[in-house]
Design a protein around this motif. Sequence first.
Motif, PDB file in Angstrom:
ATOM      1  N   UNK A 172       0.824  -1.210   0.000  1.00 44.05           N
ATOM      2  CA  UNK A 172       0.000   0.000   0.000  1.00 44.05           C
ATOM      3  C   UNK A 172       0.859   1.261   0.000  1.00 44.05           C
ATOM      4  N   UNK A 173       1.909   1.251   0.795  1.00 42.58           N
ATOM      5  CA  UNK A 173       2.817   2.396   0.856  1.00 42.58           C
ATOM      6  C   UNK A 173       3.494   2.615  -0.497  1.00 42.58           C
ATOM      7  N   UNK A 174       3.937   1.538  -1.133  1.00 43.39           N
ATOM      8  CA  UNK A 174       4.621   1.649  -2.424  1.00 43.39           C
ATOM      9  C   UNK A 174       3.663   2.120  -3.517  1.00 43.39           C
ATOM     10  N   UNK A 175       2.425   1.618  -3.520  1.00 39.86           N
ATOM     11  CA  UNK A 175       1.437   2.044  -4.511  1.00 39.86           C
ATOM     12  C   UNK A 175       1.126   3.523  -4.334  1.00 39.86           C
ATOM     13  N   UNK A 176       0.992   3.978  -3.095  1.00 36.86           N
ATOM     14  CA  UNK A 176       0.733   5.399  -2.838  1.00 36.86           C
ATOM     15  C   UNK A 176       1.907   6.256  -3.324  1.00 36.86           C
ATOM     16  N   UNK A 177       3.120   5.788  -3.107  1.00 34.67           N
ATOM     17  CA  UNK A 177       4.296   6.532  -3.572  1.00 34.67           C
ATOM     18  C   UNK A 177       4.340   6.591  -5.097  1.00 34.67           C
TER      19      UNK A 177
ATOM     20  N   UNK B 278       1.733   6.390  -7.147  1.00 35.84           N
ATOM     21  CA  UNK B 278       0.656   7.290  -7.576  1.00 35.84           C
ATOM     22  C   UNK B 278       1.077   8.746  -7.433  1.00 35.84           C
ATOM     23  N   UNK B 279       1.720   9.078  -6.310  1.00 34.19           N
ATOM     24  CA  UNK B 279       2.186  10.450  -6.099  1.00 34.19           C
ATOM     25  C   UNK B 279       3.228  10.818  -7.147  1.00 34.19           C
ATOM     26  N   UNK B 280       4.113   9.880  -7.475  1.00 26.27           N
ATOM     27  CA  UNK B 280       5.133  10.145  -8.495  1.00 26.27           C
ATOM     28  C   UNK B 280       4.509  10.369  -9.866  1.00 26.27           C
ATOM     29  N   UNK B 281       3.501   9.571 -10.228  1.00 28.04           N
ATOM     30  CA  UNK B 281       2.835   9.723 -11.522  1.00 28.04           C
ATOM     31  C   UNK B 281       2.106  11.056 -11.570  1.00 28.04           C
ATOM     32  N   UNK B 282       1.416  11.436 -10.490  1.00 28.36           N
ATOM     33  CA  UNK B 282       0.722  12.741 -10.458  1.00 28.36           C
ATOM     34  C   UNK B 282       1.713  13.886 -10.605  1.00 28.36           C
ATOM     35  N   UNK B 283       2.848  13.779  -9.939  1.00 26.22           N
ATOM     36  CA  UNK B 283       3.876  14.824 -10.030  1.00 26.22           C
ATOM     37  C   UNK B 283       4.420  14.900 -11.452  1.00 26.22           C
ATOM     38  N   UNK B 284       4.621  13.747 -12.091  1.00 27.63           N
ATOM     39  CA  UNK B 284       5.115  13.722 -13.466  1.00 27.63           C
ATOM     40  C   UNK B 284       4.108  14.371 -14.416  1.00 27.63           C
ATOM     41  N   UNK B 285       2.805  14.065 -14.219  1.00 31.30           N
ATOM     42  CA  UNK B 285       1.777  14.694 -15.052  1.00 31.30           C
ATOM     43  C   UNK B 285       1.737  16.202 -14.823  1.00 31.30           C
ATOM     44  N   UNK B 286       1.914  16.611 -13.582  1.00 33.34           N
ATOM     45  CA  UNK B 286       1.909  18.046 -13.282  1.00 33.34           C
ATOM     46  C   UNK B 286       3.085  18.733 -13.961  1.00 33.34           C
ATOM     47  N   UNK B 287       4.241  18.112 -13.950  1.00 32.59           N
ATOM     48  CA  UNK B 287       5.413  18.696 -14.595  1.00 32.59           C
ATOM     49  C   UNK B 287       5.235  18.735 -16.113  1.00 32.59           C
ATOM     50  N   UNK B 288       4.666  17.681 -16.696  1.00 37.72           N
ATOM     51  CA  UNK B 288       4.450  17.635 -18.140  1.00 37.72           C
ATOM     52  C   UNK B 288       3.394  18.647 -18.578  1.00 37.72           C
ATOM     53  N   UNK B 289       2.446  18.922 -17.741  1.00 36.70           N
ATOM     54  CA  UNK B 289       1.411  19.901 -18.087  1.00 36.70           C
ATOM     55  C   UNK B 289       1.983  21.311 -18.076  1.00 36.70           C
ATOM     56  N   UNK B 290       2.958  21.586 -17.195  1.00 35.62           N
ATOM     57  CA  UNK B 290       3.549  22.909 -17.106  1.00 35.62           C
ATOM     58  C   UNK B 290       4.554  23.177 -18.210  1.00 35.62           C
ATOM     59  N   UNK B 291       5.283  22.195 -18.669  1.00 34.39           N
ATOM     60  CA  UNK B 291       6.295  22.422 -19.692  1.00 34.39           C
ATOM     61  C   UNK B 291       5.887  21.716 -20.980  1.00 34.39           C
TER      62      UNK B 291
END
Length: 192
Positions: free
Chosen positions: A164-169, A171-184
């Motif tokens: 569960x901890x690894x899946x949450x990490x 998911x957070x990494x994928x969301x952060x990657x999408x946020x970075x890709x949306x900005x640049x």
Amino acid sequence: MSVLAEVLLALAALMLLSTVVVVVTIRVVYTRVRRSRVVGASLLRVRATLTVGRQHEVLRLRVLLSDTLASGREALDLADRTGRPRGDLHRLFERIRGEAAAIDAQLTLLSSERDARALADALPAAGVRVEQIRALVRRLRAAVSTGLVGATDDALTGLTADVDREVAALDAGVRELHALNADSPLPGRSAP
């Protein structure tokens, strides 16, 4: 003539030696096969399948008893391999095997019974004894299973928390990657 006699004598000695080796080898193989539990169990199973009437019932009880003991032995072997505490399970199983051997001897005697009435009278009691052995082995297997499940439940709880901890990490990494890709903007694309 003496050379021919020597050659024939040597040939006779070789033939005698080969015959002795073949006979001894066949005897050793035969005794090992005869003492083999696997072969004995297979032959018992075949005899139970091919026999009819009350004799079939006696042989079926012997097969059931043999299978039950094999199941108990497998459970104890598994408990030994896992290294879990076993208590007196081995001693208890040996006592069960001793009683089962006595019941199997009675069943073997019954299988040679030719009086149909005596056989019909003895079969229900033999069936009850075999069922008692089966119940004891089931309880022994349940004890082994409980020891394995208890340890497994603890390990699975910890493993579930880690997953569960690894899946949450992730998911957070994928969301952060999408946020970075949306900005640049991506190379070769124009910014909106």
